[in-house]
Write an enzyme that holds these catalytic residues in place. Sequence first.
Site, PDB file in Angstrom:
ATOM      1  N   PRO A  97       0.414   5.255  -0.716  1.00 10.67           N
ATOM      2  CA  PRO A  97      -0.523   5.833  -1.678  1.00 10.67           C
ATOM      3  C   PRO A  97      -1.920   5.297  -1.382  1.00 10.67           C
ATOM      4  O   PRO A  97      -2.092   4.086  -1.226  1.00 10.67           O
ATOM      5  CB  PRO A  97      -0.016   5.303  -3.032  1.00 10.67           C
ATOM      6  CG  PRO A  97       0.779   4.082  -2.717  1.00 10.67           C
ATOM      7  CD  PRO A  97       1.309   4.263  -1.329  1.00 10.67           C
ATOM      8  N   GLN A 100       2.773   8.156  -7.642  1.00 10.97           N
ATOM      9  CA  GLN A 100       2.485   6.770  -8.021  1.00 10.97           C
ATOM     10  C   GLN A 100       1.690   6.733  -9.313  1.00 10.97           C
ATOM     11  O   GLN A 100       0.640   7.384  -9.433  1.00 10.97           O
ATOM     12  CB  GLN A 100       1.715   6.006  -6.948  1.00 10.97           C
ATOM     13  CG  GLN A 100       1.667   4.520  -7.354  1.00 10.97           C
ATOM     14  CD  GLN A 100       0.787   3.652  -6.494  1.00 10.97           C
ATOM     15  OE1 GLN A 100      -0.393   3.922  -6.342  1.00 10.97           O
ATOM     16  NE2 GLN A 100       1.358   2.601  -5.931  1.00 10.97           N
ATOM     17  N   CYS A 145      -2.481  -3.012  -6.954  1.00 14.48           N
ATOM     18  CA  CYS A 145      -3.908  -2.721  -6.774  1.00 14.48           C
ATOM     19  C   CYS A 145      -4.759  -3.814  -7.408  1.00 14.48           C
ATOM     20  O   CYS A 145      -4.590  -4.128  -8.586  1.00 14.48           O
ATOM     21  CB  CYS A 145      -4.250  -1.365  -7.408  1.00 14.48           C
ATOM     22  SG  CYS A 145      -5.994  -0.986  -7.248  1.00 14.48           S
ATOM     23  N   LYS A 193       5.787  -0.806  -6.324  1.00 14.87           N
ATOM     24  CA  LYS A 193       5.029  -1.285  -5.154  1.00 14.87           C
ATOM     25  C   LYS A 193       4.249  -2.514  -5.598  1.00 14.87           C
ATOM     26  O   LYS A 193       3.469  -2.447  -6.544  1.00 14.87           O
ATOM     27  CB  LYS A 193       4.080  -0.203  -4.652  1.00 14.87           C
ATOM     28  CG  LYS A 193       3.232  -0.617  -3.447  1.00 14.87           C
ATOM     29  CD  LYS A 193       2.554   0.603  -2.834  1.00 14.87           C
ATOM     30  CE  LYS A 193       1.691   0.256  -1.633  1.00 14.87           C
ATOM     31  NZ  LYS A 193       0.359  -0.238  -2.005  1.00 14.87           N
ATOM     32  N   ASN A 234       5.277  -3.241   3.856  1.00 15.47           N
ATOM     33  CA  ASN A 234       3.976  -2.566   3.957  1.00 15.47           C
ATOM     34  C   ASN A 234       2.904  -3.589   4.338  1.00 15.47           C
ATOM     35  O   ASN A 234       2.987  -4.743   4.001  1.00 15.47           O
ATOM     36  CB  ASN A 234       3.626  -1.910   2.605  1.00 15.47           C
ATOM     37  CG  ASN A 234       2.179  -1.448   2.528  1.00 15.47           C
ATOM     38  OD1 ASN A 234       1.395  -1.943   1.709  1.00 15.47           O
ATOM     39  ND2 ASN A 234       1.796  -0.519   3.386  1.00 15.47           N
ATOM     40  N   GLY A 235       1.901  -3.076   5.049  1.00 15.15           N
ATOM     41  CA  GLY A 235       0.740  -3.885   5.398  1.00 15.15           C
ATOM     42  C   GLY A 235       0.640  -4.119   6.890  1.00 15.15           C
ATOM     43  O   GLY A 235       1.495  -4.778   7.483  1.00 15.15           O
ATOM     44  N   GLY A 236      -0.370  -3.519   7.504  1.00 18.17           N
ATOM     45  CA  GLY A 236      -0.684  -3.826   8.899  1.00 18.17           C
ATOM     46  C   GLY A 236       0.356  -3.385   9.915  1.00 18.17           C
ATOM     47  O   GLY A 236       0.373  -3.906  11.038  1.00 18.17           O
ATOM     48  N   GLY A 270      -0.227   2.918   5.982  1.00 20.34           N
ATOM     49  CA  GLY A 270      -1.376   3.482   5.296  1.00 20.34           C
ATOM     50  C   GLY A 270      -2.502   3.876   6.227  1.00 20.34           C
ATOM     51  O   GLY A 270      -2.539   4.994   6.762  1.00 20.34           O
TER      52      GLY A 270
END
Length: 334
Positions: free
Chosen positions: A14, A67, A97, A136, A208-210, A230
């Site tokens: 998202p 989401q 977030c 998430k 998630n991430g990188g 993402g």
Amino acid sequence: MAVSQLDRRVAMAPMMDWSDRHCRHFIRLLAPRTLLYTEMIVADAIVRGDRGRLLDFDASEHPLALQLGGADPATLAMAARIGAERGYDEINLNVGCPSERVQSATFGACLMARPALVAECVAAMRAAVAIPVTVKCRIGIDDTDSYEFLLAFVDTVAATGCDTFIVHARKAILAGLSPKENREIPPLKYETVWRLKADRPGLTIVANGGIRTLEGAREQWQRTDGVMVGREAYHNPYYLAALDRLAWPAHAPPVPEPAEVVAALRPYVAARLARGERLHAITRHVLGLYAHRPGARAFRRVMSELAPHAGADFAVLEAALRAAEGAAPLRLTA
Ligand SMILES: Cc1cc2nc3c(=O)[nH]c(=O)nc-3n(C[C@H](O)[C@H](O)[C@H](O)COP(=O)(O)O)c2cc1C
């Protein structure tokens, strides 16, 4: 879509302002199986606002998760029900977030400090819908970043029956960093996500991430249930096309060439323009179509210069395509 059929090997993250319906329609042309997510939509806005504008999507976007942002169980439950009625395949709660605007409304990442409230929200959402409700989150927030903290958070929420957690493998810093910095500065700690999966094998844990390479995704698949990607997918959609096929080789239609993607966009663009939308709102997401290919700069240049003009239509995409393919000299007049 039945709950058990949601396959989480690849998801696109998202992304506020980015993963809108136009972006998702475009991405789906390249990634046929990837689970797509909407931008975060505030639950209260769904309950009180223009639902069509906030929630409408194209059938081609399935499988598609909505989401939600929020911290009030009743409002989230209502928004989840509305989302399910509109045909979303999953409802996801944003607990990651870090933006100050979101914090002032006390939802997003700061909710990690309130696992009992998150559990209450998730329980209410689960009671309202028959589709999966997922969370998430980050691996921690500020100095509250021990593995035990993450595990306790996950266990508290999982006690409601929620069995899927997408974990951004970096903690959130709630004060002093912008959301953008918060996606870059605290270091990634995949080991924490892997440990979570090892300790709670019954849960579905998505990393998630990188994750910016196929090799990186393979590594995550060995230790978790799936990857959510993402920025790299957004800027370089052929990365997502390759990832989609790596995850589901048996179901892989050939990857379309950029010219085929543009041709496939034609009816969609025509339909949206006919509804009064601006070309740029639709095509700002396709600038990466030629990423890492010859013609990338020419394509971006034509699109960036011509698409924002009032009255711009599909001919701009065709001109950008010609420029990228080197088929015709450029004449930049709108
Ligand atoms: C422009 C942008 C907007 C984002 N908006 C959201 C959002 O609405 N909800 C959310 O949970 N995460 C949001 N994120 C975070 C992403 O979902 C993801 O967790 C993060 O970018 C790390 O993944 P990546 O390294 O693959 O990009 C956003 C990220 C970007 C770049």
